[in-house]
Design a protein around this motif. Structure first.
Motif, PDB file in Angstrom:
ATOM      1  N   GLU A  21     -29.482 -22.988   6.677  1.00  0.00           N
ATOM      2  CA  GLU A  21     -30.393 -23.954   7.315  1.00  0.00           C
ATOM      3  C   GLU A  21     -30.021 -24.150   8.779  1.00  0.00           C
ATOM      4  O   GLU A  21     -30.866 -24.174   9.654  1.00  0.00           O
ATOM      5  CB  GLU A  21     -30.305 -25.310   6.602  1.00  0.00           C
ATOM      6  N   THR A  22     -28.709 -24.258   8.980  1.00  0.00           N
ATOM      7  CA  THR A  22     -28.254 -24.533  10.347  1.00  0.00           C
ATOM      8  C   THR A  22     -28.596 -23.388  11.280  1.00  0.00           C
ATOM      9  O   THR A  22     -28.897 -23.578  12.452  1.00  0.00           O
ATOM     10  CB  THR A  22     -26.737 -24.788  10.356  1.00  0.00           C
ATOM     11  N   LEU A  23     -28.565 -22.169  10.708  1.00  0.00           N
ATOM     12  CA  LEU A  23     -28.860 -21.004  11.547  1.00  0.00           C
ATOM     13  C   LEU A  23     -30.284 -21.032  12.101  1.00  0.00           C
ATOM     14  O   LEU A  23     -30.572 -20.416  13.114  1.00  0.00           O
ATOM     15  CB  LEU A  23     -28.650 -19.720  10.744  1.00  0.00           C
ATOM     16  N   GLN A  24     -31.140 -21.739  11.381  1.00  0.00           N
ATOM     17  CA  GLN A  24     -32.521 -21.816  11.856  1.00  0.00           C
ATOM     18  C   GLN A  24     -32.678 -22.846  12.986  1.00  0.00           C
ATOM     19  O   GLN A  24     -33.739 -22.956  13.572  1.00  0.00           O
ATOM     20  CB  GLN A  24     -33.476 -22.278  10.733  1.00  0.00           C
ATOM     21  N   LYS A  25     -31.628 -23.644  13.248  1.00  0.00           N
ATOM     22  CA  LYS A  25     -31.803 -24.777  14.163  1.00  0.00           C
ATOM     23  C   LYS A  25     -31.680 -24.391  15.617  1.00  0.00           C
ATOM     24  O   LYS A  25     -31.000 -23.422  15.962  1.00  0.00           O
ATOM     25  CB  LYS A  25     -30.769 -25.851  13.852  1.00  0.00           C
ATOM     26  N   LEU A  26     -32.289 -25.221  16.446  1.00  0.00           N
ATOM     27  CA  LEU A  26     -32.149 -25.040  17.890  1.00  0.00           C
ATOM     28  C   LEU A  26     -30.816 -25.628  18.339  1.00  0.00           C
ATOM     29  O   LEU A  26     -30.292 -26.539  17.686  1.00  0.00           O
ATOM     30  CB  LEU A  26     -33.281 -25.799  18.607  1.00  0.00           C
ATOM     31  N   PRO A  27     -30.273 -25.139  19.453  1.00  0.00           N
ATOM     32  CA  PRO A  27     -28.975 -25.672  19.928  1.00  0.00           C
ATOM     33  C   PRO A  27     -28.996 -27.192  20.070  1.00  0.00           C
ATOM     34  O   PRO A  27     -28.035 -27.863  19.739  1.00  0.00           O
ATOM     35  CB  PRO A  27     -28.789 -25.002  21.291  1.00  0.00           C
ATOM     36  N   GLU A  28     -30.125 -27.732  20.545  1.00  0.00           N
ATOM     37  CA  GLU A  28     -30.179 -29.186  20.736  1.00  0.00           C
ATOM     38  C   GLU A  28     -30.041 -29.921  19.396  1.00  0.00           C
ATOM     39  O   GLU A  28     -29.359 -30.941  19.277  1.00  0.00           O
ATOM     40  CB  GLU A  28     -31.501 -29.546  21.438  1.00  0.00           C
ATOM     41  N   GLU A  29     -30.699 -29.343  18.364  1.00  0.00           N
ATOM     42  CA  GLU A  29     -30.603 -29.979  17.037  1.00  0.00           C
ATOM     43  C   GLU A  29     -29.164 -29.915  16.524  1.00  0.00           C
ATOM     44  O   GLU A  29     -28.667 -30.846  15.900  1.00  0.00           O
ATOM     45  CB  GLU A  29     -31.533 -29.256  16.058  1.00  0.00           C
ATOM     46  N   ILE A  30     -28.517 -28.810  16.809  1.00  0.00           N
ATOM     47  CA  ILE A  30     -27.129 -28.668  16.350  1.00  0.00           C
ATOM     48  C   ILE A  30     -26.247 -29.704  17.034  1.00  0.00           C
ATOM     49  O   ILE A  30     -25.436 -30.372  16.407  1.00  0.00           O
ATOM     50  CB  ILE A  30     -26.606 -27.241  16.640  1.00  0.00           C
ATOM     51  N   ARG A  31     -26.473 -29.869  18.352  1.00  0.00           N
ATOM     52  CA  ARG A  31     -25.669 -30.858  19.073  1.00  0.00           C
ATOM     53  C   ARG A  31     -25.912 -32.252  18.510  1.00  0.00           C
ATOM     54  O   ARG A  31     -25.009 -33.054  18.349  1.00  0.00           O
ATOM     55  CB  ARG A  31     -25.997 -30.819  20.573  1.00  0.00           C
TER      56      ARG A  31
END
Ligand code: DMJ
Length: 654
Positions: A137-147
């Motif tokens: 799931e995390t791999l699908q996320k944008l860098p901003e979402e990860i931050r």
């Protein structure tokens, strides 16, 4: 933060495809297929996947925790501490011993595996599947979402820590609050007295407002340079003036100021610091200040903070005799003594001035450990021979033997005697041991230390290995109030004598003020070399806003109602206003015999907690903090008498 939320950082190396396939189907996702050469069977794939995901978890964990590796080490590698019996809970209830075979609390994967059940294997599998799912799931996320996720995880960790703290303090027994009698008093009936009292309140406002303006949240104020002052007595615990002033603000009915002080305590008073502190100073100012604020206002935050700090001080007692160290690092729990103290000794006035606060800590927490620690100090002292019945100022905490035979009722000795008397009074006169130790000590002082000058001034000399030094410190002047306070319980026929002793000390100390240019007393004065009650050495001529002389006036006034004590107190007010008051607050003076002020640029926290409080009480009616319901700790923080008829038995007062 869960390591899984950091997995995408390695996404390109591992590649979503690499983690897809069988894992997506889960362990139970399909039957076994015959494995061709070079191909893996399903179980092999699963094992590989497990190893791989564990490796990635470890890598991310390491990277994430790297800046704070000490925590990682203590949290992961040293976690065997969790297998040690945990410290007793704040409520003091003994914990059940660990059950054989029981895993670490929380039932983590390792513990579960150790239990060795099939269910455990299932759980491990499920954990890893979840980790993989989250990774995908995390791999699908944008860098901003990860931050954002990282921020949220951090916030959650902080919240958890706060929650744990709250939970710990919630471990305190529930305690319905009943305000002791005399927390508020009536206005003085006489308008002239009322006016003087108002003036003292105005002085408090000047001291407080300037502290607030220039040094808010720091320990003390430098009133000339208008900035904060830190003393190494408190390590990096902050806010000494705020905590020391709380009860003075309360009794002066400075409600707004009390409220802002309370809010500061709630939000900022922090004992989780890496600080080496003076156990005595932190106890009398911080623990004492918090206890008084609680007993006056009933605000739970003060009770919680007092007990939390009391617990931090407990490692100081980890010495072979239980006589505490003078200095303690409240993070590491490592203690030591002042390097200058004779033969590595602890100081009588320091370890002997914990009793009142620690008895109240046990009373408010339900945990007897605090009272046990201070009762043990008495036990050690009572086993020792005392030279001429006197208590030397130095006691080695390892050998349990006296250091240098130096006896003083001023610095290094003073409040030990004060606490013997007050322990007896605070116990509603049930602490017979404290009483006996006090009156025996006064008897020895009278025989060996108390002398009269040729000019008729009574003073208390210092004793050095049998020789008298005819010097008295400003600190010693508190003893006038102590003798008068103890007069009532003095062995037969001695009540009048003890009051008289108090009155004579008050007169001598007043003389020490009156014989200076500024009408403020020096740090020490002598009765030799042709002088009486005068400082002769340059380094004894300073006045640092100390309270002891005014303290004695207050006791003498309450116990005799002789108007001269109010008059002498008012002289001190005038001198303080003339010489110590500056734009930025109140400052100490370097030489009280000089006609021109040289300011030391420190507004001591005890000026707000003691000097101004005792002045205010001197011009108040006797119903404010009456002696039958309150005793003052050595920093003038009022603590209630534990009355027998309120269910305080002798046992639970220890
Ligand atoms: C205060 O901190 C206390 O009164 C202590 O017992 C002695 N010294 C100062 C004030 O002079």
């Amino acid at each position: 933060m869960p390591a899984a939320s950091l997995l995408p950082l390695f996404g390109s190396a591992a590649g979503p495809g690499a983690l897809g396939g069988p894992a997506g189907g889960g362990a139970g996702g399909g039957g076994r297929k015959a494995a061709g050469p070079g191909a893996f069977r399903l179980t092999e794939k699963f094992v590989l996947l497990l190893v791989f995901s564990a490796f990635i978890t470890l890598c991310f964990g390491a990277i994430f925790f790297l800046p704070d590796s000490s925590k990682l080490l203590s949290g992961v590698f040293f976690h065997s501490a969790a297998l040690q019996p945990p410290p007793p809970p704040p409520g003091g209830q003994p914990r059940a011993p660990p059950q054989p075979g029981a895993g670490p609390a929380g039932g983590g994967a390792a513990g579960a595996a150790a239990a060795g059940g099939a269910g455990s294997l299932e759980r491990i599998r499920a954990d890893h599947e979840r980790a993989l799912r989250e990774a995908k799931e995390t791999l699908q996320k944008l860098p901003e979402e990860i931050r954002r996720d990282i921020r949220q995880d951090k916030e959650k960790l902080l919240q958890d820590a706060r929650g744990r703290k709250e939970a710990a303090s919630a471990g305190l027994p529930r305690r319905p609050f009943r305000q002791p009698a005399g927390a508020v008093g009536q206005e003085p009936a006489d308008p002239a007295v009322r006016q003087r009292r108002d003036k003292i309140k105005e002085m408090m406002k000047h001291a407080w407002d300037n502290y607030k303006r220039y040094a808010w949240g720091l320990n003390e104020l430098k009133p000339i340079s208008k900035q904060g002052h830190s003393s190494n007595l408190f390590g990096n615990i902050q806010g000494a003036t705020i905590v020391d002033a709380l009860d003075t603000l309360y009794i002066m009915e400075m409600k707004e100021e009390f409220k802002e002080a309370k809010e500061w305590v709630e939000k900022n008073l922090d004992f989780n610091v890496n600080a080496e502190i003076s156990v005595f100073e932190v106890n009398i100012r911080f623990v004492g200040g918090l206890l008084s604020a609680y007993y006056l206002s009933g605000e739970e935050v003060f009770r919680k903070k007092a007990v939390e700090l009391g617990e931090k001080l407990l490692p100081a007692f980890n010495t072979p005799t239980g006589i505490p160290w003078a200095l303690l690092n409240i993070k590491s729990g490592i203690g030591r003594n002042w390097p200058w103290a004779s033969g590595g000794s602890s100081i009588l006035a320091e370890f002997g001035t914990l009793h009142l606060e620690f008895v109240h800590l046990s009373h408010l927490s339900g945990n007897p450990v605090f009272a046990e620690k201070v009762m043990n100090i008495r036990k050690v002292l009572n086993r020792l021979d005392k030279p001429e019945g006197l208590y030397p100022n130095y006691l080695n905490p390892s050998s349990g033997q006296w250091g240098q035979h130096h006896v003083s009722i001023g610095g290094l000795g003073d409040s030990f005697y004060e606490y013997l008397l007050k322990a007896w009074l605070m116990s509603d006169k049930t602490d017979e041991e404290g009483k006996k130790m006090y009156y025996d000590a006064v008897q020895a002082m009278e025989t060996h230390l108390i002398r009269k000058s040729s000019g008729g001034l009574t003073y208390i000399a210092e004793w050095k290995g049998g020789l008298l030094e005819h010097k008295m410190g400003h600190l010693t002047c508190f003893a006038g109030g102590m003798f008068a306070l103890g007069a009532d319980g003095a062995p037969k026929d001695k009540t009048g004598h003890h009051i008289e002793l108090g009155a004579e000390m008050a007169r001598t100390c007043h003389e020490s003020y009156d014989r200076t240019s500024m009408k403020l007393g020096p740090e020490a004065f002598r009765f030799d070399g042709g002088v009486e009650a005068i400082a002769t050495r340059q380094n004894e001529k300073y006045y640092i806003l100390r309270p002891e002389v005014i303290e004695t006036y207050m006791y003498m006034w309450r116990l005799t109602h002789d108007p001269k004590y109010r008059q002498w107190g008012w002289e001190a007010v005038e001198a303080l206003e003339k010489h110590c008051r500056v734009d930025g607050g109140y400052s100490g003076i370097r030489d009280v015999y000089n006609n021109h002020e040289s300011h030391d640029d420190v507004q001591q926290s005890f000026f707000l907690s003691e000097t101004l409080k005792y002045l205010y009480l001197l011009f108040s009616e006797d119903d404010l903090l009456p002696f039958e319901h309150w005793v003052f700790n050595t920093e003038a923080h009022p603590l209630p008498v534990l009355h027998k008829d309120d269910g305080n038995t002798e046992e639970n007062q220890k």
